[in-house]
Structures are given as C-alpha cells and as structure tokens.
Design a protein around this motif. Structure first.
Motif, short mmCIF file in Angstrom:
data_model
loop_
_atom_site.label_atom_id
_atom_site.label_comp_id
_atom_site.label_asym_id
_atom_site.label_seq_id
_atom_site.Cartn_x
_atom_site.Cartn_y
_atom_site.Cartn_z
N GLY A 216 -3.15 10.53 55.10
CA GLY A 216 -2.27 11.72 55.55
C GLY A 216 -2.06 12.89 54.60
N SER A 217 -1.01 13.48 54.99
CA SER A 217 -0.60 14.57 53.81
C SER A 217 0.29 13.77 52.79
CB SER A 217 0.09 15.60 54.46
OG SER A 217 1.42 15.19 55.03
N VAL A 220 4.02 13.53 53.87
CA VAL A 220 4.19 12.42 54.95
C VAL A 220 4.24 11.28 54.09
CG1 VAL A 220 3.53 10.95 56.52
CG2 VAL A 220 3.19 13.58 56.61
N GLN A 254 1.52 13.39 61.48
CA GLN A 254 2.25 14.62 61.19
C GLN A 254 3.61 14.11 60.84
OE1 GLN A 254 1.37 17.73 64.01
NE2 GLN A 254 -0.92 17.38 63.82
N ASN A 255 4.37 13.39 61.56
CA ASN A 255 5.76 13.02 61.47
C ASN A 255 5.77 12.06 62.66
OD1 ASN A 255 5.86 14.57 63.89
ND2 ASN A 255 6.78 16.32 62.70
N ASN A 284 3.87 11.83 65.73
CA ASN A 284 3.77 13.08 65.67
C ASN A 284 4.73 14.03 66.59
OD1 ASN A 284 1.10 13.03 64.36
ND2 ASN A 284 0.11 12.57 66.20
N LYS A 347 10.26 14.22 57.89
CA LYS A 347 9.13 13.71 58.45
C LYS A 347 9.43 12.48 59.51
CE LYS A 347 6.14 16.91 57.18
NZ LYS A 347 5.64 17.80 58.02
N ASP A 378 1.34 17.79 73.22
CA ASP A 378 2.11 16.71 72.29
C ASP A 378 2.27 15.37 72.89
OD1 ASP A 378 3.82 17.23 74.46
OD2 ASP A 378 5.37 18.11 73.30
#
Length: 428
Positions: A216-217, A220, A254-255, A284, A347, A378
């Motif tokens: 992931g990013s 995160v 993403q979170n 997310n 996050k 979502d």
C-alpha cells in the motif's frame, strides 16, 4: 702613539659581550605570542558540532543544520568527540512529518562511529545502530542481504535505514564525519527500535511471506507502525501483534476502522477475538466515534471477511434509557463501545469494545440483497426499512425473520445480549 695595554683590551671585549647578551634578552615578542597576563586562551580548533552544522548546511540539509546547536546545549557525547555518521533526511521529508522535531530527528539519525557505504553494505540484515538519542536504534537493511535475494547488479542494490532508502551515500567523509542522504517518509523512532525482533521493512520490500501482495501507500504503512507502537502502550498488545501479522493486507487499504478488545478483556474470556480480528476491521473507512453516533440504526459496514458485515443495531441518537458506558446509546452488533477513539491517527482509528462482535446473518443477507441491486461506492449501506425492522428491538428479528432464519440469528446473538443486559443492570 702608545699601544693599548692587555688589560684594557680584555675590558673592552668583556663590555662588548655584555652588550650583545643584553640586546638578545630584550628582543620584541613575536606576533604569534600571547601578551603576558592578557588571559586570552590559545587558538583552538572549531567545535565538531559547529563543523557538522556548516557541512550539513553546505550539503543542503538546512533543517538539520539549524538543529545542530541543540547537540551542543544537550552535551551530546557523540556530537562533541569522536567520529560520527549522520543519516540525513531531506528538508522535504522532515517538513512532511507534522509530529517530527528536527532536533529529535537529528539525534535519532546521528550514530557514533564511521559507517561508509561499504561498511553499511557488509552489515547483516537488521543490524541495529545505537544513536545519540538514548534507547533509540536505527535498523539497517538492504536488498542484497535479505533472505532469498539474488541481486547481482549494482543498480539493483539498495541500502535502507529504518525503512528509508539511502539515496545519496557518502556525501561527505573526512575521516571524522560521514554523511549519507536519505529520501522518503521519516518518523520518530519507536521505543522498541532497539529490540532485535523489531525490523521496519523498507517501503519497496516485504518479507517473503507477504511479498506476493501489492504494497500500500507509504503513508498507510507509516500510520500502521505508529498505531502498533501506541496500541502496545495503551494495553492492546494482542491487537498490535495481529496487525503486524496482517501487515500486508492492512497496508493495502486506504484507511481503516478497527474495533478491539484490550488485553485484559481477551484474557478474561474474549479469546474468540484472537481468531476473528478481520471481522472487526472496516476497510477503507475512517469512522471516528462522532461519525458513528450520526449513523442511523440498520447501517451496515463491510469487514475484511468477505460477505460478513457489521450493523448499527442501536443508533447514537436513541433514547437516553439505553445509554451505555461510552455515554451514548450506540450499539454495533448489539455491543456498546467501551473506549471510543482509543487510538487514532490520520489513517487508522481503534475503538475499544467489551466483547467480540456476534455474527448477525440477517445483516449479511440484507447487504448481499442491496449490493446486487445497487452496490454503494464505499460498501456502507444506509439504513432501510427492512433492516430497521430487523434490528429495531433487542433480540427481535422483525419482518425479515420468518423468511431469513430468525432463530439462527437470535441464538448467535443471545449470549452477548444477555451479558450486556446484566452489565447495564449493574450500572456498568
């Protein structure tokens, strides 16, 4: 004319000798000599920390250079004597970390001793380097020394310090000071950083057991590390361990919103949580306690377990008679919140609960039905009339019961409901 006597010749030679000796003893002082009694100390070499500040500024590390005077004021032995190595994050990296102090980062990235690129490349994977900050260590890893690696190209070889790549090695090396340039997200070192089992993996490398997953990013990953450290200090060590085991899956989100039992609750009988952590993670979506209070009864959330959902069984705006320990009537899967917003960052948010969530199969059925009709972006379904009827009362299945196996849901939820009835009756 009479010649001089021998006695007068001897006296003349003696007088000439005295004159020469006197002139030698009264020579003017040299310009380099200090005047007697002036009290001025002899010239000294520049302070090593002063040299370090000038070198860092000249190399473009302005944030660290401005923090160098704190090393002198704190009487850091590493900065004042002996050779040192500095792993210097870029100014942009430091400024991107809102929780970072340049002075603290400088101490945490200053290591006593000389470690050139050659020395770093020969260190074993996970070597700990003690820093000028007591109880904090940098972890050295590389692509060549990781298990199972087969790098032969110098271009592929990379060195990482605490998970951040050394992009400009050996920027400066005069035999007393070595400076390497880092590029990447930096953060304060963990109190656990000197433990041998603590290895912050580089952003571009994952250990073999999770290498097949897409990372992931970097943000995160950074927030995961932050959350795991703080969870241990807040009494959620088991959850922190579970997050480390599931690191690859969580880092790809993403979170996230996590509902957790603390260590004491797990040891007191909540063992089912340990094998069912993924059912307590909403991917997310970052749902703070204030966000949860605004959700109507019947709202469902997806979890990391495919096809299994959580549902708001009592909204936070319900009647005050149902107010629970957190000061609201909010119930998720009939379980109240014990410690809202127990740990959170940009996050991740973790809410403490009393017991593991029971499975509400009607919520899964309703979510699957609505998803087939019009899936939300979502994954969170707002309350609809059938779901409100299904969760409208404690233990009541409502209109969907006869068609959807009400008895199964009631039997799975009844123990949790009974436990909380007892808790509320006792004022807990």
């Amino acid at each position: 004319m009479a010649s001089p006597s021998p006695l007068s010749s001897i006296l003349a030679l003696f007088s000439l000798s005295l004159l020469l000796l006197s002139s030698a003893s009264f020579q003017p002082p040299s310009p380099s000599a200090s005047p007697a009694g002036s009290g001025s100390p002899p010239p000294q070499e520049p302070h090593q920390a002063t040299l370090l500040g000038a070198i860092l500024a000249n190399l473009g590390f302005q944030e660290l250079a401005m923090a160098v005077p704190t090393l002198i004021s704190s009487a850091s032995a590493a900065a004042q004597s002996g050779p040192v190595t500095v792993f210097a994050p870029s100014d942009d990296s430091i400024r991107s970390c809102a929780a970072c102090s340049p002075a603290a980062l400088l101490r945490e990235h200053l290591v006593p001793g000389l470690f050139s690129k050659i020395h770093l490349s020969n260190l074993a994977f996970g070597t700990k380097l003690e820093t000028a900050s007591p109880g904090r260590c940098l972890t050295v890893t590389s692509t060549a020394s990781r298990p199972g690696s087969n790098y032969s190209s110098p271009i592929a070889f990379k060195i990482f310090v605490d998970g951040v790549e050394v992009t400009r090695p050996d920027l400066f090396n005069d035999g007393r000071i070595v400076i390497h340039g880092l590029q990447g997200f930096v953060s304060p070192l963990s109190p656990l950083s000197c433990r041998q089992d603590y290895i912050p993996y580089p952003k571009s490398y994952f250990p073999p057991e999770i290498a097949s997953h897409r990372p992931g990013s970097a943000i995160v990953q950074l927030m995961l590390r932050d959350a795991m450290v703080r969870l241990r200090s807040e009494g959620y060590s088991i959850l922190a361990l579970a997050m480390r085991i599931k690191y690859a899956e969580l880092a790809g989100l993403q979170n996230m919103t996590v509902f957790a039992l603390d260590d004491s609750a797990i040891f007191a009988g909540g063992h089912a949580y340990v094998t069912n952590v993924r059912f307590h993670v909403v991917p997310n979506r970052l749902l703070m306690h204030a966000d949860l209070l605004r959700l109507p009864a019947g709202t469902t959330f997806p979890t990391l377990v495919h096809g299994q959902h959580l549902v708001v069984t009592h909204s936070g705006s319900a009647d005050t008679a149902a107010v629970g320990p957190s000061g609201s009537a909010l119930r998720i899967n009939y379980v109240p919140i014990k410690a809202p917003d127990a740990v959170y960052n940009s996050k991740i948010v973790v809410h403490g609960i009393f017991l593991p969530f029971p499975h509400l199969y009607l919520a899964d059925l309703a979510a699957a039905t609505w998803s087939a009709a019009a899936p939300p972006e979502d994954g969170i379904f707002e309350a609809a009339a059938p779901m409100r009827a299904a969760v409208g009362g404690r233990g009541a299945c409502g209109a969907l019961g006869a068609a959807a196996g009400c008895s199964e849901m009631v039997s799975s939820v009844a123990p949790a409901i009974s436990a909380f009835v007892d808790l509320e009756d006792e004022g807990l």
